[in-house]
Scaffold this motif. Structure first.
Motif, short mmCIF file in Angstrom:
data_model
loop_
_atom_site.label_atom_id
_atom_site.label_comp_id
_atom_site.label_asym_id
_atom_site.label_seq_id
_atom_site.Cartn_x
_atom_site.Cartn_y
_atom_site.Cartn_z
N GLU A 210 0.80 -1.22 0.00
CA GLU A 210 0.00 0.00 0.00
C GLU A 210 0.84 1.28 0.00
O GLU A 210 0.60 2.18 -0.83
CB GLU A 210 -0.96 0.01 1.20
CG GLU A 210 -1.79 1.27 1.27
CD GLU A 210 -2.58 1.38 2.56
OE1 GLU A 210 -3.43 2.30 2.66
OE2 GLU A 210 -2.35 0.56 3.48
N PRO A 211 1.86 1.42 0.89
CA PRO A 211 2.62 2.68 0.90
C PRO A 211 3.29 2.99 -0.43
O PRO A 211 3.41 4.16 -0.81
CB PRO A 211 3.65 2.44 2.00
CG PRO A 211 3.05 1.40 2.87
CD PRO A 211 2.31 0.49 1.94
N LEU A 212 3.73 1.97 -1.14
CA LEU A 212 4.34 2.16 -2.45
C LEU A 212 3.30 2.52 -3.50
O LEU A 212 3.44 3.50 -4.24
CB LEU A 212 5.10 0.90 -2.87
CG LEU A 212 5.57 0.83 -4.32
CD1 LEU A 212 6.60 1.93 -4.61
CD2 LEU A 212 6.15 -0.55 -4.64
N LYS B 277 -17.48 -8.94 -2.08
CA LYS B 277 -17.95 -7.86 -2.96
C LYS B 277 -17.15 -6.56 -2.81
O LYS B 277 -17.67 -5.46 -3.05
CB LYS B 277 -19.44 -7.60 -2.71
CG LYS B 277 -20.31 -8.82 -3.01
CD LYS B 277 -21.78 -8.53 -2.81
CE LYS B 277 -22.60 -9.78 -3.12
NZ LYS B 277 -24.05 -9.56 -2.94
N LEU B 278 -15.88 -6.68 -2.40
CA LEU B 278 -15.02 -5.51 -2.36
C LEU B 278 -14.45 -5.22 -3.74
O LEU B 278 -14.02 -4.10 -4.02
CB LEU B 278 -13.87 -5.71 -1.36
CG LEU B 278 -14.27 -5.73 0.11
CD1 LEU B 278 -13.08 -6.06 0.99
CD2 LEU B 278 -14.87 -4.39 0.52
N LYS C 223 -8.65 -14.98 -0.63
CA LYS C 223 -9.13 -14.21 0.52
C LYS C 223 -8.33 -12.93 0.71
O LYS C 223 -8.75 -12.04 1.45
CB LYS C 223 -9.08 -15.06 1.79
CG LYS C 223 -10.12 -16.18 1.80
CD LYS C 223 -10.09 -16.96 3.10
CE LYS C 223 -11.14 -18.07 3.09
NZ LYS C 223 -11.10 -18.88 4.32
N GLU C 224 -7.18 -12.83 0.02
CA GLU C 224 -6.40 -11.58 0.08
C GLU C 224 -7.25 -10.40 -0.36
O GLU C 224 -7.06 -9.27 0.09
CB GLU C 224 -5.17 -11.65 -0.84
CG GLU C 224 -4.30 -12.89 -0.64
CD GLU C 224 -4.61 -13.95 -1.68
OE1 GLU C 224 -3.69 -14.34 -2.41
OE2 GLU C 224 -5.79 -14.39 -1.74
N ALA C 225 -8.20 -10.68 -1.27
CA ALA C 225 -9.04 -9.61 -1.82
C ALA C 225 -10.13 -9.16 -0.85
O ALA C 225 -10.90 -8.26 -1.16
CB ALA C 225 -9.67 -10.08 -3.13
N HIS C 226 -10.20 -9.76 0.34
CA HIS C 226 -11.20 -9.38 1.33
C HIS C 226 -10.69 -8.26 2.24
O HIS C 226 -11.22 -8.05 3.33
CB HIS C 226 -11.61 -10.60 2.18
CG HIS C 226 -12.27 -11.66 1.37
ND1 HIS C 226 -12.68 -12.85 1.92
CD2 HIS C 226 -12.59 -11.74 0.06
CE1 HIS C 226 -13.22 -13.62 0.97
NE2 HIS C 226 -13.17 -12.94 -0.17
N ASN C 227 -9.66 -7.59 1.79
CA ASN C 227 -9.07 -6.47 2.53
C ASN C 227 -9.41 -5.19 1.77
O ASN C 227 -9.12 -5.06 0.58
CB ASN C 227 -7.55 -6.68 2.60
CG ASN C 227 -6.84 -5.64 3.43
OD1 ASN C 227 -7.24 -4.49 3.48
ND2 ASN C 227 -5.75 -6.06 4.07
N GLU C 228 -10.02 -4.22 2.45
CA GLU C 228 -10.44 -3.00 1.78
C GLU C 228 -9.29 -2.28 1.11
O GLU C 228 -9.46 -1.63 0.07
CB GLU C 228 -11.14 -2.07 2.78
CG GLU C 228 -12.52 -2.56 3.19
CD GLU C 228 -13.26 -1.54 4.04
OE1 GLU C 228 -12.82 -0.37 4.07
OE2 GLU C 228 -14.28 -1.91 4.64
N VAL C 229 -8.11 -2.39 1.69
CA VAL C 229 -6.94 -1.74 1.11
C VAL C 229 -6.69 -2.24 -0.31
O VAL C 229 -6.34 -1.46 -1.20
CB VAL C 229 -5.68 -1.99 1.99
CG1 VAL C 229 -4.40 -1.58 1.26
CG2 VAL C 229 -5.80 -1.24 3.31
#
Length: 387
Positions: free
Chosen positions: A113-115, A162-163, A133-139
């Motif tokens: 994210e910081p990059l 559904k993110l 499940k990595e995609a279940h993070n809003e970031v």
């Protein structure tokens, strides 16, 4: 087309130290060398042998990040120093580069994210190599515009919360270098290996290749093997260790040994074998098994075993059933009857050499769908489509 690949800061590319993601990327870059469809830049951790090999690539520029533990720019405060250094160094290179897409190849995809906040989102893609499940993070939905998934099962898991939307999904099955699995042992090499693992001439050899961890179903496999009616005609090889080349025993390893004690003349634990040596031991196998009891995102070993010409018994988990057909494998449900059903399928294959041969031939043909030639073509087409 100019594409940047950011590899996890674990193993180098070219893949001198192994790693499934690194091997896949290496094979992609090698395939691209034939025609130069894409100009790649590949960010990887530094390793001397990999850096030497990189000099042979015409269409890939490798940028190696050396480990640094002092004088690190503390821009990134949420991750460990090695990862901070890795991202800081990549940004110094990439901020002035011209590229069509940047693809994060697995690893801590949210940790970037910081990059990625500093870069245009529309150019940032992520190749999901985990469960989805990595995609279940809003970031994740905030820093990547597109998501490359590797199976329909993984895609379904990625979309569940559904993110992200179906329109953001780019679907691309993994692939292997088929030539690596066309290699054959000499009769003498086969004899030496069979002697090493105490395999008799008439034994039917069942082979598991993978990590010896609970979710891979090794315990269930051994219990199924103990139930087969034809155990006197069979041997089982467990190829792999808990953590790739690290030969340290876990409590699970000791449990596997305990439940195998009463059939120790029938089961052999080989430990870790280097990827480039696996074909040798696969050449003495008659049946391959993939008894995973978790949602495998893909299951590369399934394709590898088909390519070598082995009939399969697999579980109906994750992306595994997408890779096989009823002509190439028996698919067993992961339910209360898993062990007994797995045993019954093994018995069928032990008894029927003609069926094994027929399934193996179908497997070789099926594996051609997962060639690197097809992989590069599909990769290029999806990149061209969204450019």
């Amino acid at each position: 087309m100019n594409i940047c690949l950011i590899m996890p800061n674990v193993f180098p590319v070219p893949a001198t130290k192994g790693g499934a993601v690194e091997t896949l990327a290496t094979n992609l870059l090698l395939e691209n060398e034939k025609e130069g469809k894409i100009n790649f830049t590949c960010f990887s951790i530094y390793e001397k042998e990999a850096a030497e090999l990189s000099k042979n690539y015409k269409y890939t520029k490798f940028i190696y990040i050396k480990e640094q533990t002092e004088n690190i720019d503390l821009t990134f405060k949420t991750v460990n120093n090695h990862f901070k250094n890795y991202m800081d160094k990549i940004y110094e290179y990439i901020k002035d580069m011209r590229y069509d897409f940047l693809i994060v190849e697995g690893g801590d995809v949210a940790g970037y994210e910081p990059l990625l906040r500093k870069l245009p989102k529309e150019k940032c893609l992520v190749h999901l190599h985990g469960s989805g499940k990595e995609a279940h993070n809003e970031v994740i939905s905030e820093i990547y515009s597109k998501f490359i998934t590797i199976s329909k099962s993984q895609t379904k898991i990625a979309l569940k919360n559904k993110l992200i939307s179906e329109a953001q999904i780019l679907f691309l099955y993994n692939a292997i270098n088929l030539q690596e699995f066309n290699k054959k042992n000499s009769d003498n090499e086969n004899d030496i290996l069979r002697q090493k693992y105490q395999i008799e001439k008439d034994d039917t050899v069942i082979m598991y290749i993978g990590r010896t961890i609970p979710k891979k179903g090794v315990k269930e496999l051994i219990l199924a093997f103990k139930q087969i009616e034809n155990i006197d005609k069979a041997k089982i090889l467990i190829v792999g260790s808990t953590s790739f080349g690290l030969e340290q025993k876990t409590e699970y390893d000791y449990e596997l040994q305990r439940i195998s004690e009463d059939i120790k003349d029938k089961i052999k634990f080989t430990g870790y074998i280097e990827n480039n040596e696996l074909y040798k031991i696969q050449n003495i196998a008659d049946i391959a098994v993939v008894p995973s009891i978790w949602e495998e995102p893909f299951g590369l070993v399934v394709v590898e075993n088909m390519a070598i010409g082995l009939p399969l018994v697999v579980t109906n988990m994750g992306g595994i059933p997408e890779l096989v057909t009823e002509e190439t494998a028996f698919v067993v449900e992961n339910d209360e009857n898993l062990i007994s059903n797995f045993a019954s399928k093994l018995d069928i294959l032990i008894e029927n050499t003609e069926l094994r041969k027929k399934m193996g031939e179908a497997g070789r043909k099926r594996a051609e769908l997962f060639s690197m030639e097809n992989y590069l073509e599909n990769f290029y087409n999806i990149m061209k489509k969204i450019k």
